[in-house]
Design an enzyme around this catalytic site. Sequence first.
Site, PDB file in Angstrom:
ATOM      1  N   LYS A  42       4.648  60.761  27.014  1.00 24.16           N
ATOM      2  CA  LYS A  42       4.326  60.405  28.160  1.00 24.16           C
ATOM      3  C   LYS A  42       5.800  60.167  29.030  1.00 24.16           C
ATOM      4  CE  LYS A  42       4.276  55.189  27.375  1.00 24.16           C
ATOM      5  NZ  LYS A  42       5.361  54.884  27.978  1.00 24.16           N
ATOM      6  N   THR A  43       6.912  59.673  28.320  1.00 16.96           N
ATOM      7  CA  THR A  43       8.233  59.469  29.051  1.00 16.96           C
ATOM      8  C   THR A  43       8.576  61.000  29.154  1.00 16.96           C
ATOM      9  OG1 THR A  43       8.544  57.651  27.765  1.00 16.96           O
ATOM     10  CG2 THR A  43      10.379  58.698  28.835  1.00 16.96           C
ATOM     11  N   ASP A 244       5.009  53.872  35.088  1.00 14.36           N
ATOM     12  CA  ASP A 244       4.476  54.138  33.613  1.00 14.36           C
ATOM     13  C   ASP A 244       3.906  52.732  33.418  1.00 14.36           C
ATOM     14  OD1 ASP A 244       4.856  54.813  30.998  1.00 14.36           O
ATOM     15  OD2 ASP A 244       6.924  54.203  30.686  1.00 14.36           O
ATOM     16  N   GLU A 245       3.234  52.791  32.142  1.00 14.51           N
ATOM     17  CA  GLU A 245       2.285  51.795  31.530  1.00 14.51           C
ATOM     18  C   GLU A 245       1.183  50.997  32.489  1.00 14.51           C
ATOM     19  OE1 GLU A 245       2.442  51.423  28.465  1.00 14.51           O
ATOM     20  OE2 GLU A 245       4.316  51.777  27.711  1.00 14.51           O
ATOM     21  N   GLN A 275      -4.121  50.602  25.053  1.00 13.15           N
ATOM     22  CA  GLN A 275      -2.953  49.996  24.715  1.00 13.15           C
ATOM     23  C   GLN A 275      -2.821  48.575  25.789  1.00 13.15           C
ATOM     24  OE1 GLN A 275       0.533  51.980  23.001  1.00 13.15           O
ATOM     25  NE2 GLN A 275      -0.562  53.848  23.962  1.00 13.15           N
ATOM     26  N   ARG A 626       2.387  52.529  15.869  1.00 15.46           N
ATOM     27  CA  ARG A 626       3.795  52.298  15.734  1.00 15.46           C
ATOM     28  C   ARG A 626       4.195  53.305  14.609  1.00 15.46           C
ATOM     29  NH1 ARG A 626       4.035  52.575  20.191  1.00 15.46           N
ATOM     30  NH2 ARG A 626       1.699  52.785  20.343  1.00 15.46           N
TER      31      ARG A 626
END
Length: 742
Positions: A42-43, A244-245, A275, A626
């Site tokens: 995504k980044t 973002d997020e 998430q 993770r």
Amino acid sequence: MLRDKRQALTDNLLRSLNDVQREAVQHTNGPLLILSGAGSGKTRVITHRIAYLIKHHGVSPFRILAVTFTNKAAEEMKQRLDTLVEGGVSRNLWVSTFHATCARILRRDIEKLGESTASEGVSPSKKRAYTRDFTIFDTGEQATLVKDVLRQLNYSDKQYSPRAILSLISRAKNESISPRKYERIADGYFERIVAEVYWIYQDSLRLNNALDFDDLLLFTVELLNKNPEVRQYYENKFEYILVDEYQDTNRCQYELVHLLTGARQNICVVGDDDQSIYAFRGADIRNILDFEQDYPNTRVLRLEQNYRSTQNILDAAWSVVQNNKARKPKKLWTEQEDGEQVTCYEAMDESDEAGYVGTQIEDWRAEGVDYKDFAVFYRTNAQSRIFEEAFRAANIPYQIVGGVGFYDRMEIKDLLAYLRVMCNPNDSMSVRRIINVPSRGIGATTLERLMDFAASEDLSLFEAVQSVGEIGTINRGIQAKVKRFAKIFDEFDASVLPADALDYVLKITGYLKNLEAQNTIEAQNRVENIEELINAVIEYEDNEAEPTLSDYLESVALTADIDTMETDSTDMVTLMTLHSAKGLEFPFVFIVGVEEGYLPHGRSVDEATEAAIEEERRLCYVGITRAMEQLYLSHARSRRTFRETEYRTQSRFITEIPEYLIKHVDRYRSPFRETEGLYEVVSEEPLGYCVNQIVDHPQFGRGKVTKISGAGQDVYVTVRFNRAGMTKRFAASLAPLTISDY
């Protein structure tokens, strides 16, 4: 020619993206919802989208706003953008956290709010307009302020927890509930106490010219709602907005984004409903689930290709989270190999669990894996203690994210308090901290009299300090000392650079010399911390085009634990809560305490609501995703709590993972990962011992015999104990070892 060059740059920019990522980057106008699974890049999409707007469409960097949740993520975006677009473009972009974005807006326009901000019903004598030099109070200062308010109201801070009160006030602010409205809806005795505190707490913040973290958001929304000219300015300024997020936004952040987006609707939000784990901070999963209703004609894209983990890890994660009902359908996949099964370890107790984790780490270390490649995740901070003890015993270096941070150390807070008063003399909390630091003969009684005078005259504490000559209860000798303290700030020029300001404080107060004169190890450690603060200030000045003292203090106030975490430069195992782990990745991940009562947490189980359990399931999903190469889940049969032994059951989330994905390990029979050549037999007279035998020691606990050497009466038994893999050698005839029945 220019068009051809621009097209060549664009082609090169898009070449590294997969099909869905490329479509997300090229969809520039209108609302866009990108459902980005864990590790799906995504980044990369956000930064390439910004670069595409600048390179292909010629959008000015000044017209783009990118908002995220951590300084760490914002810095990563800036670094990536500077590699994609020449000329240091990140300096001209607004790429920052929600709180930093709001602070920047308020530094420019907070004075337009006047005296009414979030303070309905404040007595006229207490009304003060905020100024641009406001201070941002951290959580410790907020708690101290609440304790002061409780004392004013004759309540005990032992009976009414300041942290619990702040939690409810924070939740109210996140939902844009003012003190007046909260007073109307307060339900129950405790909430009515909170309503009383909320009023005075806000008044006290105003008197200090201070905001808490929630005020940064709340005041900015209020500013944009009440001042059309300010709102119009930012609507015109930001042609494109990227968030973002988005799944972690609360109601206040949702309103902020909506206000800034304006009529253009060029809003792109990136997030993963799977998430969403911050409901306790006010995050509202409905913001992402209902985005298409809020913004008609939304284009929805799903990033499902994972670049981080093996397929077995992804399948385990999906098998857990797919049990949630409140989610949008998606399933991660990867082109990588299936990888190892998930290892699930059942420990005897918490010490056994910590020992197993340490043993695995040391085993992998023997195969060349660095300590920094390991992370241990737990549900609550209290779970870290047993792992710290085990790692120290085994000499395993580690760092804890969420412990006492650099900026929370006494000497650092002292010096920053001086700098804060220089910028904002109304910051009474900072004045209280430093009025007698270093010691200048101004005691607690004098401070109390100054505070009483300030309260009676509706003054800030520093204004009371300046008027000390009017306080008859303070004798002239003490008044002179108070005046000398005030003179420190009279002679200071607030326009100097942060490094010069810090140098001024150190010289005029003698703070550093005072520590050096103590000639103790503790004092030397504090001196080293101050030297590091000086380095940090200089580094800030080097990285900012126009560094100012107020901006530096703001950057410190908005620094989170995760922003100060050591990364590749230090070889240490990382210990952190599952909440802190979001956004990170490690080759080897241990999720410990995967039991009913921990994960899901006991509070969620007690609530018995589907939403509470689903958030815990998402938290488990975050932890699993993770892991890059190897995932360990562990749970204990029993744990010691309040001097009693409590028997535990494994988490329901473990049972949701199919058996073919899990390798169960029973420490009672096979405590150590099999390694060829690990065990050695030299003696033929083991005196009752044999290699691979499980034994117990009264001090070191349970272990396995790995070597027997010698002969006759000189037989030695080498035991590798579960407690972080420590190894001990005993004379067999004298060894206090008991052969286990297991």
